[in-house]
Design a protein around this motif. Sequence first.
Motif, short mmCIF file in Angstrom:
data_model
loop_
_atom_site.label_atom_id
_atom_site.label_comp_id
_atom_site.label_asym_id
_atom_site.label_seq_id
_atom_site.Cartn_x
_atom_site.Cartn_y
_atom_site.Cartn_z
N GLY A 75 0.77 -1.20 0.04
CA GLY A 75 -0.03 0.15 -0.07
C GLY A 75 0.97 1.40 0.11
O GLY A 75 1.33 1.55 1.13
N LEU A 76 1.24 1.71 -1.02
CA LEU A 76 2.28 2.92 -1.12
C LEU A 76 1.39 4.24 -1.35
O LEU A 76 0.59 4.53 -2.24
N PHE A 119 10.05 1.07 0.49
CA PHE A 119 8.99 0.73 1.63
C PHE A 119 8.27 1.79 1.68
O PHE A 119 8.70 2.91 1.42
N THR A 120 7.24 1.89 2.42
CA THR A 120 6.27 2.72 2.65
C THR A 120 5.92 2.65 4.33
O THR A 120 5.44 1.48 4.62
N VAL A 121 5.94 3.57 4.94
CA VAL A 121 5.43 3.64 6.55
C VAL A 121 4.47 4.79 6.77
O VAL A 121 4.75 5.92 6.28
N SER A 122 3.30 4.59 7.14
CA SER A 122 2.38 5.36 7.52
C SER A 122 1.71 5.37 8.76
O SER A 122 1.66 4.11 9.31
N GLY A 138 -2.85 3.69 14.39
CA GLY A 138 -2.22 2.52 14.13
C GLY A 138 -0.89 2.94 13.46
O GLY A 138 -0.81 3.99 12.94
N ILE A 139 -0.13 1.89 12.71
CA ILE A 139 0.81 2.25 11.48
C ILE A 139 0.50 1.02 10.66
O ILE A 139 0.13 -0.17 10.88
N GLU A 140 0.98 1.36 9.37
CA GLU A 140 0.90 0.45 8.27
C GLU A 140 2.29 0.57 7.69
O GLU A 140 2.54 1.67 7.24
N VAL A 141 2.72 -0.62 7.35
CA VAL A 141 4.10 -0.69 6.68
C VAL A 141 3.83 -1.81 5.44
O VAL A 141 3.29 -2.80 5.46
N SER A 142 4.57 -1.52 4.58
CA SER A 142 4.72 -2.37 3.32
C SER A 142 6.03 -2.16 2.47
O SER A 142 6.48 -1.01 2.61
N GLY A 143 6.55 -3.16 1.82
CA GLY A 143 7.70 -2.90 1.19
C GLY A 143 8.27 -4.00 0.26
O GLY A 143 7.64 -5.21 0.43
N SER A 144 9.23 -3.90 -0.32
CA SER A 144 9.87 -5.05 -1.19
C SER A 144 11.72 -4.69 -1.25
O SER A 144 11.90 -3.66 -1.26
N PHE A 145 12.02 -6.04 -1.13
CA PHE A 145 13.47 -6.02 -0.97
C PHE A 145 14.02 -7.02 -2.20
O PHE A 145 13.77 -8.10 -2.08
N ARG A 146 14.70 -6.55 -3.22
CA ARG A 146 15.22 -7.27 -4.32
C ARG A 146 16.61 -7.77 -3.73
O ARG A 146 17.71 -7.14 -3.99
N ILE A 147 16.54 -9.21 -3.32
CA ILE A 147 17.85 -9.51 -2.50
C ILE A 147 19.00 -9.76 -3.56
O ILE A 147 20.05 -9.31 -3.56
N VAL A 148 18.68 -10.40 -4.84
CA VAL A 148 19.16 -10.63 -5.91
C VAL A 148 18.45 -10.34 -7.31
O VAL A 148 17.20 -10.48 -7.09
N PRO A 149 18.90 -10.23 -8.43
CA PRO A 149 18.02 -10.02 -9.35
C PRO A 149 16.77 -10.81 -9.72
O PRO A 149 15.64 -10.83 -10.23
N GLU A 150 16.95 -12.23 -9.22
CA GLU A 150 16.07 -13.41 -9.34
C GLU A 150 15.13 -13.55 -8.03
O GLU A 150 14.25 -14.13 -8.30
#
Length: 801
Positions: free
Chosen positions: A9-10, A595-598, A631-643
């Motif tokens: 949720g960005l 990531f998004t933090v709200s 409250g708080i809402e957090v969402s995110g993504s981490f590309r560890i390696v390209p695959e």
Amino acid sequence: MLGATALAGLAVTPARAQTVPTEEQATADGSGGSNNDIVVTGSRRTVTLQDAPINISAVSEETIARQRIDDIRGLAAFTPGVTVVDTGPASTGNIILRGIESGDTSVFGSAENNAVGVYLGEVPLYLDFKLIDINRVETLLGPQGTLYGLGTLAGAVRYIPNRPNTSRFSVDLHGRAFAQSHSGDFGRIGDVTVNIPIVSDHVALRSVVGYYDNPGFIDYDYILRNPGVSNAQPVRGATAAQGSLGSTADYAANFRRVADVNFEHTFTTRNTLLLEYNPDVKAYLTYAHQETKTDGRQANGAGVLGTGRYEGPWRYLEPFRRGADLFSAELNINLFNVAQLVSTTAYTKQNIESTDDNTDLLLDLDYGYEAFPAFSSFANGNRDYKQLNQEVRLVSSHGGPFSWVLGGFYNRLKYKSDRQEYTPGFAAFAGVNRPDDLEYISFVNTKTVEKAAYGEATVHFTPAWQVTGGLRYFKYDATATGGTDTPLFGGGLTRTPYPLIQFAPSRVRSGSTGDDGFVWKANTSYKFSSDLLAYATYSTGYRIGGVNRVAPCVVPLPAGQNVCALANELVYGPDKTRNLEVGVRAGLFDRRLQFTVSGFRVKWGDVQVPSQTVNGAVGITTNAGGAISKGIEVSGSFRIVPELVLQGTYSYVDAHLTEDFRSLVVSQGVRYDALSGDRLPGSAKNSGSAQLFYTRPLGDGSAIEASWASTYTGNIYSRVGLRGFGEKIPGYVTHRAAITYRTKPFEVGAFIDNIFDKYAYTSVSNDLSSFNQARTGVIERYYARSVLTPRRAGIEFRFHY
């Protein structure tokens, strides 16, 4: 590969990022942009998700397909701040955003009096169409009273369908087959989407057809063979330990078994015709239909009388049918590149037919029915919703630092229902001349009309800083007419000969209510860099009031049973929310981590709360006090390696009362006070998800993708503050996995949902005071627990031409 924003949720609000001036163009080609560039229209303008000027979550078409999300219940696990419990096909699901909910949980999952507006494209509706050929699902978190109004006290959910394309023919086939634990049948799902250009650049048809055959897993093992004669509990006892369902011989004489009653058979279709005079003048004509059938609840009796986890103890099959139709016409006109005119006219209707085991309701009222050894009861119900909606708005397209939206809104909802309760064999036992054993009848007709005018404006003071303000005026009127009668024990029917059925004039009454007011919004954002943005929003929302769907009482009350509403129980007023939130979105390590933090705080006033009538214990709505959710809402993504990509969401919601509510909770006829600080029911305080995706390219555009997803749902209160025998429903964790081979024209894969076959109950109906409660030796089966769908394992394919 799923993009960093596909599930998250960005909430972002940078300056002047309007690349497409019209909302309808966002889905004109059947795509929602790349995974890192999802297009959203929640602000009534078309922007990328990163540039949306409101707090919005978007789940892409790709994510919907890869996570096998068929309806709104599947979306909640991957959208922070959203709770939708799994209550089976006989409900559309109660959507709870940010903990804004005051009612008890229910195994029927009713969405009535919902604090969330649900839209199919431009159309507000009370339906839950399957997510086939849906470009994306947008969840607007927080009150949306300015642009959306109707029912958006806590937010809005928008299903955005793909549009017809006038330039190319396409066919998309999809099929799924699976085995399900605790079921005696296989599941089968299939759908097809066809896009047909009829006149190049001018006319096209897009048609979707799907069928869902989901097997049940709840067995009704104690259905009465001969109602009115069969003994529903052969062995009576003063306690549950002393009573039982009898011996093998008793079973053969009194009961029969039906397995897997909570199956789902759903047929759905959506058909949209595009008529395009030129790129500046377009019309979309849509017809959609969906019908769902099942034979029982997705619930158990919590072990009453020795029944099992996947066993319902009820005495009757409970068939349910829900049919829905939607007709809409949307017109888009470009007015000299100054503004876009959008006009939407829609008519929706829904019919629900149901039968339910009514025995325990009558036993719980303690009228002495258990004196009849073969006592049982069932009820037939019919509900109709008819909604007419008209909205017209102008959206500026002239460019420059100032943009605006102006609109008008009209909505008319007509609702009618009737209910008949029968007690087989009881009339003869009681010496009453009612061979049809009709014990109770009621009808309610309501009409609610809402009108509104709204406007919103945005000023970009610099390329990095924008400020938005909005205002909406609303006015509504609601009327209701209803009546009840109790033919076995007094009332109008006893004065008319069998088989005539009519309501005595003294038992029919009408009521009305209405109100008006303003809601508003202020929003600002600043983009510090291409990788860092902050925003702040203050918004208000409202939910209209209405007339309770129960007949008014005749005063003085007639002798005998009375099922009616007193003067102070007839109507209820609107409730409102005030929301303050701030958020940050960031990208680090060359955007490998995003990531998004709200954080938010929602104050809720004049809260609409469920209650019961003094006479007959009929469910009604009333207003009382205040509450808060923060409250708080957090969402995110981490590309560890390209695959390899890791995605996650987390939500913390603290929703509780801020005032004492006197006599708020009713249990066994006793009213309990709720106190300031009591936690609100229905939603998890903590929830989250984690997903790992691995993609192995094979060349020629093909790839193998493997995924694992885990979701956590924290504990839920069944009632406010656990008052009146409420309970804490335990939290649980589920896991799913899939492996898929993909090429451009087709894909095929295998999957497992609920890998470890987790047993959990997601909500309860009634309360623990009625569990194993005995009425003169008869054990009630009033208490129920909805059950999580067990493990599914199967294969799935898609073909695109």
